[in-house]
Every structure is written in C-alpha cells, then in structure tokens.
Design a protein around this motif. Structure first.
Motif, mmCIF file in Angstrom:
data_model
loop_
_atom_site.group_PDB
_atom_site.id
_atom_site.type_symbol
_atom_site.label_atom_id
_atom_site.label_comp_id
_atom_site.label_asym_id
_atom_site.label_seq_id
_atom_site.Cartn_x
_atom_site.Cartn_y
_atom_site.Cartn_z
ATOM 1 N N ARG A 110 -0.526 0.823 -3.446
ATOM 2 C CA ARG A 110 -0.486 -0.174 -4.524
ATOM 3 C C ARG A 110 -0.226 -1.591 -4.004
ATOM 4 N NH1 ARG A 110 0.156 1.503 -10.077
ATOM 5 N NH2 ARG A 110 0.465 3.735 -10.231
ATOM 6 N N LEU A 111 0.399 -1.715 -2.843
ATOM 7 C CA LEU A 111 0.711 -3.026 -2.277
ATOM 8 C C LEU A 111 -0.507 -3.701 -1.636
ATOM 9 C CD1 LEU A 111 4.163 -2.267 -0.648
ATOM 10 C CD2 LEU A 111 3.714 -3.414 -2.826
ATOM 11 N N ILE A 112 -1.560 -2.941 -1.411
ATOM 12 C CA ILE A 112 -2.763 -3.483 -0.777
ATOM 13 C C ILE A 112 -3.730 -3.946 -1.872
ATOM 14 C CG2 ILE A 112 -4.714 -2.954 0.740
ATOM 15 C CD1 ILE A 112 -2.896 -0.777 2.000
ATOM 16 N N PRO A 113 -4.077 -5.231 -1.873
ATOM 17 C CA PRO A 113 -4.951 -5.767 -2.937
ATOM 18 C C PRO A 113 -6.284 -5.026 -3.085
ATOM 19 C CG PRO A 113 -4.033 -7.551 -1.626
ATOM 20 C CD PRO A 113 -3.647 -6.274 -0.943
ATOM 21 N N LYS A 114 -6.800 -4.522 -1.995
ATOM 22 C CA LYS A 114 -8.072 -3.796 -2.006
ATOM 23 C C LYS A 114 -8.045 -2.587 -2.947
ATOM 24 C CE LYS A 114 -10.813 -1.196 1.378
ATOM 25 N NZ LYS A 114 -10.914 -0.857 2.790
ATOM 26 N N TYR A 115 -6.873 -1.990 -3.119
ATOM 27 C CA TYR A 115 -6.739 -0.760 -3.905
ATOM 28 C C TYR A 115 -6.115 -0.978 -5.286
ATOM 29 C CZ TYR A 115 -7.711 1.331 0.619
ATOM 30 O OH TYR A 115 -8.291 1.671 1.807
ATOM 31 N N GLN A 116 -5.992 -2.201 -5.728
ATOM 32 C CA GLN A 116 -5.355 -2.484 -7.021
ATOM 33 C C GLN A 116 -6.059 -1.789 -8.187
ATOM 34 O OE1 GLN A 116 -2.445 -4.168 -7.659
ATOM 35 N NE2 GLN A 116 -2.229 -4.045 -5.441
#
Length: 82
Positions: A44-50
């Motif tokens: 969840r902290l990685i923008p790519k996977y929001q």
C-alpha cells in the motif's frame, strides 16, 4: 477435490481485472495472515499499487491478484540483487 481456481470467488471490475478476498491469497500462497498483512501494508505504501485495493466494507477487502503477484516478484528480484 477441486483445484484452487475452483475455490476462488473472484469479482471482476472493468477490463476483467480479478480482485480476490484475502483468504484466497492465503490459500494460493500458503502464508500466514500476519505475513499477508505485512506484505499488503508494504504494498500500500508504493504508489504503483494504490489502485490494487478495493475496500468493499470494513471487513471485506479485495486485492487485485495480478498486482499482488507482480509485487511479490518485484520484492523477490530486489532481494536477489542485494
């Protein structure tokens, strides 16, 4: 006895993307709930996977299966480089 694919109840939202419940990821990867929550919090902290998450209700969480698999592969590649 059915295959894992038979046990998955998937929800298709736009473009036939498959979102699954967390319990199905636990079965697919044979990991503990604690490990799954740790991985999902990291993801969840990685923008790519929001956009890989759908919170249907407070108790019902769905995860984009292909994105989760990509995250696991990326995490493994990063580990192998170190």
């Amino acid at each position: 006895m059915g295959t894992i694919a038979d046990t998955l109840v998937d929800i298709r939202i736009k473009n036939n993307d498959v979102y699954v419940q967390l319990k199905h990821i636990l079965k697919l990867y044979d990991i503990s709930r604690c490990t799954l929550w740790r991985l999902l919090n990291e993801m969840r902290l990685i923008p790519k996977y929001q956009k890989a998450f759908r919170d249907v209700s407070p108790q019902k969480k769905l995860v984009h299966l292909a994105s989760f698999e990509e995250f696991i592969k990326d995490k493994h590649k990063k580990y192998m480089r170190e």
